[in-house]
Scaffold this active site. Structure first.
Site, mmCIF file in Angstrom:
data_model
loop_
_atom_site.group_PDB
_atom_site.id
_atom_site.type_symbol
_atom_site.label_atom_id
_atom_site.label_comp_id
_atom_site.label_asym_id
_atom_site.label_seq_id
_atom_site.Cartn_x
_atom_site.Cartn_y
_atom_site.Cartn_z
ATOM 1 N N LYS A 119 7.110 -29.637 14.945
ATOM 2 C CA LYS A 119 8.437 -29.699 14.333
ATOM 3 C C LYS A 119 8.359 -29.273 12.859
ATOM 4 C CE LYS A 119 9.882 -33.343 17.559
ATOM 5 N NZ LYS A 119 10.363 -34.741 17.708
ATOM 6 N N TYR A 177 17.694 -30.487 23.397
ATOM 7 C CA TYR A 177 17.866 -31.949 23.350
ATOM 8 C C TYR A 177 19.170 -32.398 24.011
ATOM 9 C CZ TYR A 177 13.833 -32.641 20.230
ATOM 10 O OH TYR A 177 12.559 -32.732 19.705
ATOM 11 N N PHE A 212 21.998 -40.510 16.721
ATOM 12 C CA PHE A 212 21.099 -39.738 15.857
ATOM 13 C C PHE A 212 21.082 -38.248 16.200
ATOM 14 C CE2 PHE A 212 18.448 -41.546 19.293
ATOM 15 C CZ PHE A 212 17.898 -40.394 19.848
ATOM 16 N N ARG A 217 1.260 -35.897 26.394
ATOM 17 C CA ARG A 217 2.079 -37.018 25.895
ATOM 18 C C ARG A 217 1.162 -38.122 25.341
ATOM 19 N NH1 ARG A 217 7.736 -36.931 25.496
ATOM 20 N NH2 ARG A 217 7.801 -39.113 26.123
ATOM 21 N N THR A 228 6.934 -42.304 20.668
ATOM 22 C CA THR A 228 8.015 -41.660 19.904
ATOM 23 C C THR A 228 8.072 -42.176 18.464
ATOM 24 O OG1 THR A 228 9.252 -41.445 21.962
ATOM 25 C CG2 THR A 228 10.502 -41.189 19.922
ATOM 26 N N ARG A 234 0.819 -38.568 16.529
ATOM 27 C CA ARG A 234 1.823 -39.330 15.770
ATOM 28 C C ARG A 234 1.212 -40.578 15.136
ATOM 29 N NH1 ARG A 234 6.535 -38.839 20.416
ATOM 30 N NH2 ARG A 234 7.446 -36.849 19.738
ATOM 31 N N ASN A 237 8.573 -37.147 13.435
ATOM 32 C CA ASN A 237 7.368 -37.455 14.225
ATOM 33 C C ASN A 237 6.544 -36.224 14.616
ATOM 34 O OD1 ASN A 237 9.011 -36.547 16.265
ATOM 35 N ND2 ASN A 237 9.134 -38.489 17.377
ATOM 36 N N HIS A 297 6.643 -32.312 19.442
ATOM 37 C CA HIS A 297 7.357 -32.546 20.698
ATOM 38 C C HIS A 297 6.436 -32.210 21.867
ATOM 39 C CE1 HIS A 297 10.307 -32.172 23.974
ATOM 40 N NE2 HIS A 297 9.658 -31.060 24.281
ATOM 41 N N GLU A 318 11.565 -26.049 29.563
ATOM 42 C CA GLU A 318 11.497 -25.841 28.115
ATOM 43 C C GLU A 318 10.738 -24.558 27.758
ATOM 44 O OE1 GLU A 318 9.949 -29.607 26.764
ATOM 45 O OE2 GLU A 318 11.809 -30.661 27.255
#
Ligand code: DAT
Ligand code: MG
Length: 233
Positions: free
Chosen positions: A93, A133, A141, A169, A175, A186, A196, A199, A210
């Site tokens: 990100k 998203y 948010f 993951r 998260t 993270r 964070n 993704h 995706e």
């Protein structure tokens, strides 16, 4: 008590009541590789809990009842036993790019042994961020999330490998970075949910969706890493 075993790529469940407690393998078929994992031994592996939904068994009992205890187990060697090659979309990100974490993050997936099949630095348009998203559209948010993802370049990546979706993951962590285990990306590199750094797709289906969303045809490479025989049998 029940035990899980893997026969080739197919998970199955067998009752250990018919087995001695010291038994570490059983024979289903001569060519089958079977791993027996008494659940009791692994019930304290908290780090594996977030991935439950990815591996939950939905097998029903004789009267249609769910086998709840089999749905509550996730074991890394079961993942390693899977022969399913998956794809996942990983994105660094804007905060990860701005903070100079690109090399560090890519290297964690490389070192693990996954195969990079797509990579680009990209300024994400608002519409693409909203599509990516879309499941979170109703969240309060959401506008801030879209502003954040479009606030600077992101690094888009496609990774391939056995069990890569769940494993990525786990490498990424929870998260909320404050809940993420040390050793995860993270957990080591971020402090706030809204920043964070990375993704990762949450299912093999979303991995495909995706990758198709973020990459054009021709941007992905199909190749065989030289290390392949040293990573997989
Ligand atoms: P993940 O990125 O771990 O898959 P998610 O899909 O639930 O998590 O949410 C996507 C992103 O949205 C997440 O990485 C950061 C942001 N987000 C989620 N929950 C949030 C919250 N309560 N407040 C602010 N941002 C949030
Ligand atoms: Mg998500």
């Amino acid at each position: 008590m029940e035990s899980l075993c893997i026969v080739r790529a197919s998970p199955c469940v067998s009752s250990s009541s018919s087995l001695s407690s010291k038994t570490s393998s059983l024979s289903c078929a001569p060519s089958c590789r079977v791993i027996l994992n008494p659940i009791k031994k692994h019930h304290n592996l908290a780090a594996f809990q977030p991935a439950f939904h990815l591996f939950a068994s939905t097998q029903s009992g004789p009267h249609g009842s769910k086998r709840n205890h089999t749905a509550r187990i996730f074991l890394p060697h079961l993942v390693a036993s899977m022969e399913e090659v998956e794809e996942t979309y990983i994105m660094i990100k804007p905060d990860g790019v701005q903070r100079g974490l690109v090399g560090e993050i890519i290297s964690r997936f490389e070192k693990k042994g996954f195969k990079l099949t797509g990579l680009k630095l990209f300024q994400c348009p608002k519409e693409l961020a909203e599509e990516h998203y879309k499941d979170l559209q109703s969240k309060s948010f959401f506008p801030k999330l879209i502003d954040y993802i479009t606030s600077g370049p992101v690094v888009c990546m496609a990774w391939e490998g056995i069990g890569v979706v769940a494993s990525a993951r786990k490498l990424i962590g929870a998260t909320n970075p404050l809940n993420a285990e040390p050793g995860t990306i993270r957990g080591d590199l971020a402090v706030q949910t809204g920043r964070n750094v990375v993704h990762g797709s949450d299912s093999p289906e979303n991995g495909k969706r995706e990758i198709a969303l973020w990459f054009k045809e021709g941007e992905l490479s199909s190749w065989t890493p030289a290390q392949q025989p040293w990573l997989t049998e």
